[in-house]
Design a protein around this motif. Structure first.
Motif, mmCIF file in Angstrom:
data_model
loop_
_atom_site.group_PDB
_atom_site.id
_atom_site.type_symbol
_atom_site.label_atom_id
_atom_site.label_comp_id
_atom_site.label_asym_id
_atom_site.label_seq_id
_atom_site.Cartn_x
_atom_site.Cartn_y
_atom_site.Cartn_z
ATOM 1 N N ARG A 81 0.936 4.249 -2.773
ATOM 2 C CA ARG A 81 0.810 5.670 -2.422
ATOM 3 C C ARG A 81 1.899 6.498 -3.100
ATOM 4 N N ARG A 82 3.121 5.946 -3.157
ATOM 5 C CA ARG A 82 4.209 6.681 -3.805
ATOM 6 C C ARG A 82 3.943 6.837 -5.305
ATOM 7 N N GLU A 90 0.830 -1.202 0.000
ATOM 8 C CA GLU A 90 0.000 0.000 0.000
ATOM 9 C C GLU A 90 0.867 1.255 0.000
ATOM 10 N N GLU A 91 2.006 1.194 0.679
ATOM 11 C CA GLU A 91 2.929 2.329 0.686
ATOM 12 C C GLU A 91 3.520 2.558 -0.699
ATOM 13 N N ASP A 92 3.863 1.463 -1.389
ATOM 14 C CA ASP A 92 4.347 1.575 -2.764
ATOM 15 C C ASP A 92 3.293 2.256 -3.638
ATOM 16 N N ALA A 151 -2.827 -0.822 -9.223
ATOM 17 C CA ALA A 151 -3.728 -0.763 -8.063
ATOM 18 C C ALA A 151 -4.631 -1.988 -8.005
ATOM 19 N N TYR A 162 -1.239 3.083 -13.602
ATOM 20 C CA TYR A 162 -1.488 3.121 -12.161
ATOM 21 C C TYR A 162 -2.684 2.247 -11.770
ATOM 22 N N GLU A 204 0.988 6.855 -6.691
ATOM 23 C CA GLU A 204 -0.121 7.799 -6.804
ATOM 24 C C GLU A 204 0.348 9.233 -6.574
ATOM 25 N N ASP A 205 1.263 9.428 -5.627
ATOM 26 C CA ASP A 205 1.801 10.766 -5.369
ATOM 27 C C ASP A 205 2.464 11.329 -6.619
ATOM 28 N N ARG A 238 -0.158 12.358 -9.053
ATOM 29 C CA ARG A 238 -0.761 13.635 -8.662
ATOM 30 C C ARG A 238 0.170 14.799 -9.027
#
Length: 237
Positions: free
Chosen positions: A126-127, A122-124, A211, A207, A129-130, A133
């Protein structure tokens, strides 16, 4: 004693890399020393973690740093002076060389994104996705420099998510060569009408596949994206 630079404005990864290189060369960080975490460096230098990550990647390519997964980033045990003296930037100028580089990228990144889809945490995610963004904001603002940076952050975050140190190293090397040899082509790419929006859509597809842990779709989306980039690079040549 390690000196803390007084950055008055947000610095680029090159400037951060130069600062870290100087710290290593003057002995503030010695061979074998573990560097502070991305978060610690980010707070210390007043820049984003993505900037720190890219600076570390550049120094890793030069042979000054080693990344050990689960342990951290360490100053190489080789003599930094010797590493820097022997380091020469790779210059690829022929069409054949560029084609070879793009072919290598397709092979490496389609494999990487498959593993990332299966192994990402999940941390991967998020990175990744960041970075997406960041890309969305850069496209909306029409900031070409930030688009290119966000693009690199996105692909590197995927490489990190595959949790394979060898593949991540390959990705770093290919990215560094791309930056040196295709800088002008990449700038034209982001300046082409409609291209930033198209690339953003392609990155979103990649992405979403990651996901959803859909490795086949991730591979297809990555290959489609890279084939499009390759075609446009040669159309502009």
């Amino acid at each position: 004693m390690k000196e803390t630079p007084q950055f008055k404005v947000r610095k680029t990864y090159e400037e951060v890399a130069d600062y870290l290189k100087d710290q290593i060369m003057n002995g503030a960080y010695k061979p074998g020393d573990r560097l502070p975490s991305l978060r610690e460096f980010s707070e210390l230098l007043g820049v984003g973690q993505s900037t720190i990550r890219e600076a570390i990647s550049a120094l890793k390519t030069m042979g000054l740093l080693t990344i050990r997964h689960g342990e951290g980033t360490f100053v190489t045990r080789f003599d930094p002076e010797e590493v820097l003296t022997g380091f020469e930037p790779i210059q690829m100028v022929t069409e054949e060389d560029i084609l070879s580089l793009l072919e290598a990228r397709k092979i490496i990144e389609t494999g990487i994104v498959q593993l990332a889809s299966e192994r990402r945490s999940e941390e991967d995610l998020r990175r990744i996705e960041d970075a997406l963004r960041e890309m969305e904001a850069a496209v909306a603002a029409g900031d070409l420099g930030k688009q290119a940076q966000a693009d690199w952050n996105f692909h590197y975050a995927i490489a990190s998510a595959c949790h394979n140190a060898v593949l991540e190293t390959f990705m770093q090397s290919v990215s560094e060569m791309m930056r040196k040899t295709l800088k002008a082509s990449r700038e034209k790419l982001f300046q082409s009408k409609g291209t930033p929006e198209r690339l953003l859509t392609e990155h979103r597809d990649i992405y979403m596949a990651i996901a959803n842990r859909n490795s086949k779709k991730a591979e297809e989306s990555m290959l489609y994206h890279l084939l499009g980039v390759e075609k446009q690079v040669f159309d502009q040549a």
